[in-house]
Design a protein around this motif. Structure first.
Motif, PDB file in Angstrom:
ATOM      1  N   ALA A  47      42.677  40.581  37.637  1.00 22.44           N
ATOM      2  CA  ALA A  47      42.945  41.862  38.301  1.00 22.44           C
ATOM      3  C   ALA A  47      42.314  41.897  39.690  1.00 22.44           C
ATOM      4  CB  ALA A  47      42.427  43.016  37.453  1.00 22.44           C
ATOM      5  N   GLN A  48      41.111  41.361  39.835  1.00 26.60           N
ATOM      6  CA  GLN A  48      40.468  41.309  41.145  1.00 26.60           C
ATOM      7  C   GLN A  48      41.235  40.404  42.095  1.00 26.60           C
ATOM      8  OE1 GLN A  48      36.462  40.060  40.231  1.00 26.60           O
ATOM      9  NE2 GLN A  48      35.720  42.174  40.079  1.00 26.60           N
ATOM     10  N   ARG A  49      41.728  39.285  41.605  1.00 24.76           N
ATOM     11  CA  ARG A  49      42.511  38.372  42.445  1.00 24.76           C
ATOM     12  C   ARG A  49      43.798  39.034  42.900  1.00 24.76           C
ATOM     13  NH1 ARG A  49      41.680  33.169  38.628  1.00 24.76           N
ATOM     14  NH2 ARG A  49      39.576  32.637  39.308  1.00 24.76           N
ATOM     15  N   ARG A  50      44.481  39.740  41.982  1.00 24.05           N
ATOM     16  CA  ARG A  50      45.727  40.425  42.317  1.00 24.05           C
ATOM     17  C   ARG A  50      45.479  41.513  43.356  1.00 24.05           C
ATOM     18  NH1 ARG A  50      46.720  42.878  37.703  1.00 24.05           N
ATOM     19  NH2 ARG A  50      46.815  40.860  36.686  1.00 24.05           N
ATOM     20  N   GLN A  51      44.389  42.265  43.203  1.00 19.89           N
ATOM     21  CA  GLN A  51      44.062  43.325  44.151  1.00 19.89           C
ATOM     22  C   GLN A  51      43.746  42.741  45.533  1.00 19.89           C
ATOM     23  OE1 GLN A  51      40.713  45.710  43.018  1.00 19.89           O
ATOM     24  NE2 GLN A  51      41.122  47.265  44.545  1.00 19.89           N
ATOM     25  N   TYR A  62      35.856  39.153  30.642  1.00 20.18           N
ATOM     26  CA  TYR A  62      35.758  39.065  32.094  1.00 20.18           C
ATOM     27  C   TYR A  62      36.745  38.037  32.643  1.00 20.18           C
ATOM     28  CZ  TYR A  62      33.846  38.394  36.752  1.00 20.18           C
ATOM     29  OH  TYR A  62      33.712  38.295  38.111  1.00 20.18           O
ATOM     30  N   VAL A  63      36.804  36.877  32.016  1.00 21.45           N
ATOM     31  CA  VAL A  63      37.661  35.804  32.524  1.00 21.45           C
ATOM     32  C   VAL A  63      39.142  36.139  32.348  1.00 21.45           C
ATOM     33  CG1 VAL A  63      38.351  33.399  32.129  1.00 21.45           C
ATOM     34  CG2 VAL A  63      35.936  34.000  32.251  1.00 21.45           C
ATOM     35  N   LEU A  64      39.513  36.752  31.239  1.00 19.38           N
ATOM     36  CA  LEU A  64      40.925  37.005  30.967  1.00 19.38           C
ATOM     37  C   LEU A  64      41.459  38.289  31.576  1.00 19.38           C
ATOM     38  CD1 LEU A  64      41.252  35.845  27.254  1.00 19.38           C
ATOM     39  CD2 LEU A  64      41.912  34.629  29.325  1.00 19.38           C
ATOM     40  N   LEU A  65      40.627  39.303  31.773  1.00 22.01           N
ATOM     41  CA  LEU A  65      41.126  40.593  32.253  1.00 22.01           C
ATOM     42  C   LEU A  65      40.625  40.976  33.640  1.00 22.01           C
ATOM     43  CD1 LEU A  65      40.861  42.651  28.959  1.00 22.01           C
ATOM     44  CD2 LEU A  65      42.882  41.650  29.980  1.00 22.01           C
TER      45      LEU A  65
END
Length: 107
Positions: free
Chosen positions: A41-45, A34-37
């Motif tokens: 991805a949620q932050r980038r989106q 969860y922390v690494l993937l």
């Protein structure tokens, strides 16, 4: 007269604790995953969504197809780009992949 003491069976307690410890590595792997993937991805989106909602006329953008252009009109989910003199194209707002960096020199 006999006295009996009630005490818990220690072997059952040890077995229950061992069962919980078997899931500990799985939980640790899920947290790391969860922390690494998922979190990056949620932050980038979220960052991309904020960029798309802040588009305005005059912004220089790059589309996902590789077109460079300047926004000349915004209509809901679509954006009109000027890609050359007298050449305008209408694209989806979601097709804008990035803003062009501000450069000091114009070609």
């Amino acid at each position: 007269m006999s006295v009996t003491f009630l005490h818990p069976d220690l072997s059952l307690m040890a077995q229950g604790a061992g069962g919980l410890m078997a899931f500990a590595p799985l939980v640790v792997i899920m947290v790391i995953f969860y922390v690494l993937l998922i979190l990056p991805a949620q932050r980038r989106q979220k960052k991309t969504q904020e960029m798309l909602s802040a588009l305005k006329n005059g912004d220089k953008v790059v589309t996902s197809g590789g077109l460079f252009g300047t926004i000349v009109g915004i209509e809901g989910d679509s954006v009109q780009l000027r890609i050359a003199d007298q050449v305008k194209v209408k694209i989806l707002r979601s097709a804008v992949s990035a803003l062009q960096p501000e450069s000091k020199e114009e070609l």
